[in-house]
Scaffold this motif. Structure first.
Motif, short mmCIF file in Angstrom:
data_model
loop_
_atom_site.label_atom_id
_atom_site.label_comp_id
_atom_site.label_asym_id
_atom_site.label_seq_id
_atom_site.Cartn_x
_atom_site.Cartn_y
_atom_site.Cartn_z
N ASP A 1 -6.41 7.28 -0.14
CA ASP A 1 -5.63 6.19 0.45
C ASP A 1 -6.67 5.20 0.95
O ASP A 1 -7.19 5.31 2.06
CB ASP A 1 -4.74 6.69 1.58
N GLY B 1 0.82 -1.21 0.00
CA GLY B 1 0.00 0.00 0.00
C GLY B 1 0.85 1.26 0.00
O GLY B 1 0.49 2.27 -0.60
N THR B 2 1.98 1.18 0.68
CA THR B 2 2.90 2.32 0.67
C THR B 2 3.33 2.62 -0.77
O THR B 2 3.32 3.77 -1.21
CB THR B 2 4.13 2.02 1.54
N LYS C 1 -4.74 -6.54 3.88
CA LYS C 1 -5.32 -6.15 5.17
C LYS C 1 -6.53 -7.05 5.40
O LYS C 1 -6.40 -8.26 5.35
CB LYS C 1 -5.69 -4.67 5.13
N ASN D 1 -7.09 5.15 9.48
CA ASN D 1 -6.48 4.20 10.42
C ASN D 1 -6.28 4.81 11.80
O ASN D 1 -6.96 4.43 12.77
CB ASN D 1 -5.15 3.74 9.77
N ARG E 1 -8.12 0.41 3.30
CA ARG E 1 -9.31 -0.30 3.80
C ARG E 1 -10.59 0.31 3.25
O ARG E 1 -11.61 0.39 3.94
CB ARG E 1 -9.33 -0.28 5.33
C1 LIG Z 1 -1.61 -0.34 5.79
C2 LIG Z 1 -1.89 0.97 5.21
C3 LIG Z 1 -1.24 1.40 4.05
C4 LIG Z 1 -0.20 0.58 3.33
O1 LIG Z 1 0.65 -0.13 4.12
P1 LIG Z 1 1.66 -1.24 3.56
O2 LIG Z 1 2.12 -1.87 4.81
O3 LIG Z 1 2.72 -0.51 2.83
O4 LIG Z 1 0.90 -2.14 2.66
C5 LIG Z 1 -1.59 2.62 3.53
N1 LIG Z 1 -2.53 3.38 4.11
C6 LIG Z 1 -3.19 3.01 5.21
C7 LIG Z 1 -4.25 3.88 5.77
C8 LIG Z 1 -2.88 1.79 5.82
O5 LIG Z 1 -3.52 1.42 6.93
#
Ligand SMILES: *Cc1c(COP(=O)(O)O)cnc(C)c1O
Length: 358
Positions: free
Chosen positions: A176, A66-67, A207, A147, A179
């Motif tokens: 973003d 996700g990053t 996730k 989050n 979720r």
């Molecule tokens: C988990 C998350 C990501 C991405 O995280 P990675 O560990 O890189 O997959 C991006 N945005 C939010 C809000 C998250 O909770």
């Protein structure tokens, strides 16, 4: 995040901890494979088409995390010196290792607001003057669910007002959506209720959806072609990645509607926490929006880190998200019975923490 305790039988540290189910592994093992960098990975292409359709966009790109999905959007849109408007508690600010600055040379203009939310007036007020002194306001990032804000779901009307303010101001609007499907299940709406109003969307398969690895970025064909180049530059282009894309396809086909179970389990967990002396639930059990439960410890119970260590000894893992704040997340590998077991462990740990710091 403070120290992360070890895994325990009931792992509530994050919804990233899920293991692929037998059916998911079978789907992975039987997926047709190719070489995605050479352009002939059929399963990755099938996933990308599926995600683009789900999110109502022209194209999508499968990426390792996700990053990377968020950072590809930022790098594809922004010039060095540009500014991104985002909530102060955003994942892109706190948990992406400073990547907007490191990889795209961007500044962030942080907005305040309850539980990760803000409003259209704040977006307009954050716009820089078009003047040679000022950074260029280029992009708006809306995190949904939010989050750090508590698994917050953006109310549709507020989201629409914020996204259209962003677009009226000429900003590229990005969700973003690590979720995003949790938000959609919570409200009972299709993803396009949110995504129709924005330019790009990121989505995590690893996730609540339960895949072992992978995320996607969706947007216009032009933007995704540009992001594909940066994915290669960032080292995220993969070969027989159909193995992983097959898990994501399986997750989209079988693990979306069941997110409602995670939300119900989170509300039960919240009720348990609310009734445990020494633990202060954020919100009320009925107001827990999705699969995350946050609470703080009364000072007499000691630190969040010590509480989590004690709790892990009783078979339940959680994460301290500050000196006295604890996060618990429900997911595919947490059953309703697990919540009953967790209840007992939480009660015992709270009592033990109170007596050991007395
Ligand atoms: C988990 C998350 C990501 C991405 O995280 P990675 O560990 O890189 O997959 C991006 N945005 C939010 C809000 C998250 O909770």
């Amino acid at each position: 995040m403070t120290a992360i305790p070890p895994a325990a039988a009931i792992d509530l540290r994050s919804d990233t901890v899920t293991r692929p189910t037998a059916a998911m592994k079978a789907a992975m093992m039987s997926a047709p494979l190719g070489d995605d960098v050479l352009g002939d990975e059929p399963t990755v292409q099938a996933l990308e088409a599926k995600v683009a359709a789900l999110l109502g966009k022209e194209a999508a790109l499968f990426v390792p995390s996700g990053t990377m999905a968020n950072q590809l959007a930022i790098r594809s849109v922004c010039e060095p010196g540009d500014e991104i408007i985002a909530h102060r508690d955003s994942h892109i600010i706190h948990y992406e290792t400073g990547a907007p600055a490191a990889l795209a040379g961007c500044m962030i203009c942080p907005l305040d607001g309850p539980r990760g939310l803000f409003d259209a007036t704040q977006v307009r007020a954050a716009m820089r003057p078009r003047d040679q002194h000022a950074p260029v306001s280029r992009m708006l990032v809306i995190e949904n669910t939010h989050n750090k804000g508590g698994g917050t779901v953006w109310p549709l009307a507020q989201f629409e007002a914020v996204a259209s303010a962003g677009r009226e101001c000429g900003l590229h609007v990005h969700i973003d959506g690590a979720r995003l499907l949790n938000a959609c299940i919570a409200l009972g709406v299709a993803p396009t209720a949110y995504t129709a109003q924005v330019d790009t969307v990121s989505l995590c398969f690893s996730k609540g959806l339960g895949a072992p690895v992978g995320s996607a970025l969706a947007g216009s064909a032009k933007l995704i072609a540009r992001a594909r180049r940066f994915r290669k530059m960032f080292g995220g282009a993969m070969r027989q990645s159909g193995l992983l894309a097959a898990a994501a396809i399986h997750a989209l086909d079988h693990h979306v509607a069941r997110l409602a179970d995670d939300h119900a389990n989170a509300r039960r967990l919240a009720a348990i926490i609310a009734s445990t002396p020494g633990l202060i639930l954020e919100g009320t059990p009925d107001s827990v929006p999705t699969n995350m439960v946050f609470f703080t410890l009364e000072p007499r119970l000691g630190s969040a880190a010590d509480f989590c260590t004690r709790l892990a000894r009783r078979g339940v893992a959680a994460i301290g998200m500050g000196p006295s704040r604890v996060r618990m997340v429900t997911h595919l590998d947490v059953t309703a019975t697990d919540i009953d077991h967790a209840a007992a462990a939480i009660a015992t740990t709270a009592a033990e923490s109170a007596s050991s710091t007395a």
